[in-house]
Design an enzyme around this catalytic site. Structure first.
Site, PDB file in Angstrom:
ATOM      1  N   SER A 144       0.836  -1.195   0.000  1.00  0.00           N
ATOM      2  CA  SER A 144       0.000   0.000   0.000  1.00  0.00           C
ATOM      3  C   SER A 144       0.878   1.255   0.000  1.00  0.00           C
ATOM      4  CB  SER A 144      -0.960  -0.049   1.201  1.00  0.00           C
ATOM      5  OG  SER A 144      -1.964   0.932   1.091  1.00  0.00           O
ATOM      6  N   ASP A 198      -9.849  -4.652  -4.757  1.00  0.00           N
ATOM      7  CA  ASP A 198      -9.344  -3.629  -3.835  1.00  0.00           C
ATOM      8  C   ASP A 198     -10.223  -2.380  -3.898  1.00  0.00           C
ATOM      9  OD1 ASP A 198      -7.835  -1.790  -2.350  1.00  0.00           O
ATOM     10  OD2 ASP A 198      -5.928  -2.581  -3.100  1.00  0.00           O
ATOM     11  N   HIS A 230      -7.881  -5.197  -0.419  1.00  0.00           N
ATOM     12  CA  HIS A 230      -6.674  -4.462  -0.018  1.00  0.00           C
ATOM     13  C   HIS A 230      -5.972  -5.243   1.092  1.00  0.00           C
ATOM     14  CE1 HIS A 230      -4.171  -0.961  -0.224  1.00  0.00           C
ATOM     15  NE2 HIS A 230      -4.240  -0.775   1.082  1.00  0.00           N
TER      16      HIS A 230
END
Length: 251
Positions: A144, A198, A230
């Protein structure tokens, strides 16, 4: 929708855990760069992986993933923790973050100061690790927000690296490329992995970053996972482990 999704996740983040599906994503870095979590190799030290956590996380959790899922005998894993800073998208709440985020719907108001500060810190970690192994035996990666910093740091580092790993992320300050890219890492292998489900960092942003990088860097691969959100999953972690092994065996 992306902003709402991120805000919901941030509100639910415990200090260092984000359990999703069958994988656990945890990670963190400290305001003045506290000592990172280090997993020493089981055998002779031949390579190192510096892996950066996502927003609101800590290095402890990803160190667990490194030890259990990416356990390569001769590889040292380094998981730093980001400083705790106010994060605009989360109503100014302080949390471990590599840079501030104002929106995830579009990337037109990026925190360049924060990004460059973190990139400088990661470049410093890489340089420190070069005292133990050659730079071309060092990988930089992240998840991320950490993956975003890993991509930028790896593409701009002054010395040749072994490889770059970006999970569920995007290339920040992408208009600065290819001008900011280091010639030393013009052919450094890159693996990007992203879940098509995601809702925090939409897959299209990861794909757009992949296309951007591919335009000036041929050694980049994007792997996608249909039902992954995610987070991470066993198949993705196996892909990353195989990537690390392949680069080390071909070096």
């Amino acid at each position: 929708m992306l902003k709402a999704g991120l805000t919901k996740i941030l509100r639910n983040v415990a200090s260092d855990k984000a359990k999703i599906g069958s994988c656990i994503s945890k990670t963190f870095l400290s305001a003045d760069m506290s000592p990172p979590i280090v997993i020493q190799p089981k055998g002779p030290h031949q390579a190192s992986v510096i892996f950066l956590h996502g927003l609101g996380d800590t290095g402890h959790g990803w160190s667990q993933v490194m030890a259990e899922d990416l356990n390569l005998d001769n590889v040292k894993f380094i998981c730093p923790t980001a400083p705790s800073i106010p994060v605009t998208i989360n109503m100014g709440y302080r949390m471990p973050a590599w840079y501030d985020i104002t929106s995830l719907s579009e990337f037109d108001k990026e925190d360049k100061t924060g990004i460059m500060r973190s990139v400088s810190q990661i470049h410093g970690l890489i340089a420190e690790e070069e005292k133990s192994v050659p730079s071309d035996k060092i990988f930089v990666g992240g998840f991320s927000q950490g993956g975003a910093i890993a991509l930028y740091s790896g593409l701009t580092y002054k010395n040749k690296l072994a490889g770059i790993v970006g999970l569920s992320c995007y290339l920040p300050l992408n208009t600065e490329f290819p001008d900011s890219a280091s010639s030393q890492n013009s052919s450094t292998p890159i693996i990007m992995c992203h879940g098509k489900a995601d809702v925090v960092v939409d897959f299209r942003f990861g794909h757009m970053s992949f296309q951007k990088i591919k335009a000036f860097h041929s050694a980049v691969d994007l792997k996608s996972y249909d039902n992954m959100g995610h987070t991470s999953c066993p198949r993705e972690l196996m892909d990353v482990k195989n990537f690390l092994s392949q680069q080390l065996s071909s070096a």
